[in-house]
Design a protein around this motif. Structure first.
Motif, PDB file in Angstrom:
ATOM      1  N   UNK A   1      19.944  17.508 -14.248  1.00  0.00           N
ATOM      2  CA  UNK A   1      19.288  16.621 -14.741  1.00  0.00           C
ATOM      3  C   UNK A   1      18.774  15.640 -13.634  1.00  0.00           C
ATOM      4  N   UNK A   2      19.553  15.096 -12.586  1.00  0.00           N
ATOM      5  CA  UNK A   2      19.153  14.234 -11.519  1.00  0.00           C
ATOM      6  C   UNK A   2      18.552  14.751 -10.224  1.00  0.00           C
ATOM      7  N   UNK A   3      17.326  14.269  -9.915  1.00  0.00           N
ATOM      8  CA  UNK A   3      16.823  14.733  -8.666  1.00  0.00           C
ATOM      9  C   UNK A   3      17.314  13.903  -7.465  1.00  0.00           C
ATOM     10  N   UNK A   4      17.151  14.360  -6.270  1.00  0.00           N
ATOM     11  CA  UNK A   4      17.835  13.605  -5.285  1.00  0.00           C
ATOM     12  C   UNK A   4      17.270  12.563  -4.762  1.00  0.00           C
ATOM     13  N   UNK A   5      17.870  11.252  -4.666  1.00  0.00           N
ATOM     14  CA  UNK A   5      17.403  10.138  -4.515  1.00  0.00           C
ATOM     15  C   UNK A   5      17.987   9.642  -2.927  1.00  0.00           C
ATOM     16  N   UNK A   6      17.399   9.026  -1.872  1.00  0.00           N
ATOM     17  CA  UNK A   6      17.517   8.412  -1.013  1.00  0.00           C
ATOM     18  C   UNK A   6      17.344   6.888  -0.684  1.00  0.00           C
ATOM     19  N   UNK A   7      18.475   6.236  -0.721  1.00  0.00           N
ATOM     20  CA  UNK A   7      18.680   4.738  -0.744  1.00  0.00           C
ATOM     21  C   UNK A   7      18.768   4.259   0.702  1.00  0.00           C
ATOM     22  N   UNK A   8      17.920   3.392   1.235  1.00  0.00           N
ATOM     23  CA  UNK A   8      17.985   2.633   2.551  1.00  0.00           C
ATOM     24  C   UNK A   8      18.380   1.441   2.610  1.00  0.00           C
ATOM     25  N   UNK A   9      19.504   0.913   2.895  1.00  0.00           N
ATOM     26  CA  UNK A   9      19.705  -0.537   2.974  1.00  0.00           C
ATOM     27  C   UNK A   9      19.653  -0.679   4.439  1.00  0.00           C
ATOM     28  N   UNK A  10      19.125  -2.065   4.825  1.00  0.00           N
ATOM     29  CA  UNK A  10      18.897  -2.186   6.129  1.00  0.00           C
ATOM     30  C   UNK A  10      18.813  -3.851   6.391  1.00  0.00           C
ATOM     31  N   UNK A  11      19.361  -3.815   7.679  1.00  0.00           N
ATOM     32  CA  UNK A  11      19.116  -5.153   8.446  1.00  0.00           C
ATOM     33  C   UNK A  11      17.865  -5.480   8.793  1.00  0.00           C
ATOM     34  N   UNK A  12      17.736  -6.985   8.812  1.00  0.00           N
ATOM     35  CA  UNK A  12      16.314  -7.225   8.955  1.00  0.00           C
ATOM     36  C   UNK A  12      15.840  -6.874  10.584  1.00  0.00           C
ATOM     37  N   UNK A  13      14.902  -6.271  10.643  1.00  0.00           N
ATOM     38  CA  UNK A  13      14.509  -5.787  12.041  1.00  0.00           C
ATOM     39  C   UNK A  13      15.048  -4.566  12.701  1.00  0.00           C
ATOM     40  N   UNK A  14      15.828  -3.724  11.713  1.00  0.00           N
ATOM     41  CA  UNK A  14      16.442  -2.663  11.973  1.00  0.00           C
ATOM     42  C   UNK A  14      15.391  -1.289  11.693  1.00  0.00           C
ATOM     43  N   UNK A  15      14.033  -1.676  11.286  1.00  0.00           N
ATOM     44  CA  UNK A  15      13.227  -0.750  11.034  1.00  0.00           C
ATOM     45  C   UNK A  15      13.462   0.176   9.964  1.00  0.00           C
ATOM     46  N   UNK A  16      14.178  -0.186   8.898  1.00  0.00           N
ATOM     47  CA  UNK A  16      14.487   0.821   7.526  1.00  0.00           C
ATOM     48  C   UNK A  16      13.511   1.069   6.837  1.00  0.00           C
TER      49      UNK A  16
END
Length: 436
Positions: free
Chosen positions: A230-245
């Motif tokens: 049912x579910x497709x693959x999802x990439x979540x990116x959490x990031x510190x400010x300035x880390x280039x996320x």
């Protein structure tokens, strides 16, 4: 949702309604004021033969009729089960208020300290009931449902309508009280005290009800197989400010050929929450500052989460959008607590990444790439990261950047973004191959 889970959730909801009714009786017995939505029935019961519970039932039935009138025939028919569900809930709630009031006939605190103590005990019981009602997550009490209908009918924000609705009830109860009792009854300092402390207690209790998750969610056969399909693959990116996320997410999007969501969510959230895009862009990572305004007039039997400030409405809107996107397409989602919002997503269908770096590297990246003011960039980074920490903790009750919550911690100060991109892409491809 299976029948077993539905049965369990409604059972929990019924228990919460009974607990809330009992808590209202305790708070009322403190003689320091009752809730806005209970103030009218309480005042009417003081000079007429009917009880507080009976007037509560009558008032809520009038609310249901008003809901039907405002919704119109077509909408009322579509929502008929939700409307009908309010009838037994109202009957149980009103009846148990009377039962509780009768059982507490002996509770007559005379000294102010005893009244305050009774009020505090009632508030704790109320918070307990509200947190269980929120956990059940299957229905709304009649008063809250009416506010929702009025908000939709008038196209106004829920929180604003809620405050106006509660204020109107308070004015009505005060009018009845002055006309028939020659004094104001039912609205006192206890109303404000309860509103101030019930919310924080409820939020404190909410995380502890995770112990009910396994009981509420009935297992189904071959669950993993069903979810993987049912579910497709999802990439979540959490990031510190300035880390280039964000840059990393864009690189991944190009390399893997999948969609990338960051600022695009602002436009979608604006449509969902009916908030201006500029407001969302400026406030999506700020903790609500006007939340207190809405809980001061919060009626006791309603979940705190239902009375939404603009910031809370924004979070709910973005959460819905993120879930909808994650259920439909393979994509990359930047920030916005997506890792937590998708915590029930199958592990085989999600990759949670957290990007961090040292302060000097963040300053350099912000100055070189984002063209930030070199004199202010350091304080800007610290301020932004603090806002993200507060925002995440406020809505998830978890620690932002905690390694155990992520699949991959990426130090962008010690490796090029392109290298990090290849690492995540490789992990994505491995998950995709396993699912085939």
């Amino acid at each position: 949702m299976t029948k077993t889970e539905l049965y369990r959730r409604y059972s929990l909801f019924l228990c919460s309604v009974l607990i809330n009714a009992f808590s209202i009786a305790v708070i009322t017995k403190a003689l320091l004021g009752t809730s806005p939505i209970s103030s009218v029935p309480y005042v009417l019961s003081l000079f007429s033969p009917l009880s507080m519970g009976q007037y509560t039932i009558i008032m809520n039935f009038l609310f249901i009729l008003l809901e039907i009138l405002l919704m119109g025939k077509k909408s009322a028919f579509e929502k008929r089960y939700e409307l009908l569900m309010q009838i037994p809930v109202t009957l149980c709630f009103g009846a148990f208020i009377d039962v509780s009031m009768n059982c507490l006939w002996w509770l007559t605190p005379t000294y102010y300290l005893a009244q305050i103590t009774t009020l505090l005990v009632g508030c704790f019981i109320l918070a307990l009931g509200i947190s269980l009602e929120v956990k059940a997550n299957v229905a709304m009490v009649t008063g809250e449902y009416l506010v929702q209908v009025i908000a939709k009918f008038t196209r106004k924000e829920f929180g604003f309508v809620k405050v106006c609705f509660d204020a109107t009830l308070v004015l009505i109860s005060c009018t009845f009280s002055i006309c028939f009792l020659s004094s104001i009854e039912g609205v006192r300092e206890g109303t404000v005290i309860a509103a101030l402390i019930v919310g924080p207690i409820t939020h404190f209790l909410n995380p502890y009800w995770r112990i009910l998750d396994k009981w509420l969610t009935a297992p189904t056969p071959r669950r993993d197989t069903i979810q993987n399909e049912k579910y497709p693959i999802v990439i979540t990116i959490s990031r510190e400010y300035g880390s280039g996320g964000r840059l990393l997410g864009q690189m991944l999007s190009k390399e893997l050929g999948i969609k990338f969501y960051d600022k695009e969510l602002i436009e979608l959230a604006a449509k969902e929450s009916r908030l201006p895009q500029q407001y969302i862009a400026e406030n999506e990572q700020k903790v609500s500052t006007n939340y207190l305004l809405h809980i001061i007039l919060q009626d006791y039997e309603a979940p705190i989460e239902k009375s939404l400030s603009s910031a809370d409405a924004l979070f709910v809107a973005q959460s819905r959008i993120i879930r909808e996107i994650a259920a439909k397409e393979t994509c990359i989602i930047i920030g916005r607590c997506a890792d937590y919002i998708l915590k029930d997503h199958p592990a085989s269908s999600i990759i949670k990444v957290f990007c961090y770096t040292d302060l000097d590297d963040a300053c350099r990246r912000c100055t070189d790439i984002y063209h930030s003011d070199p004199d202010r960039v350091r304080s800007e980074i610290i301020k932004t990261n603090r806002a993200r920490i507060s925002h995440y903790q406020h809505y998830t009750n978890e620690k932002w950047g905690e390694p155990h919550n992520y699949d991959l911690m990426v130090n962008t100060g010690s490796m090029p973004l392109q290298t990090a991109c290849h690492l995540i892409a490789q992990l994505y491809k491995e998950k995709a191959n396993i699912r085939q």
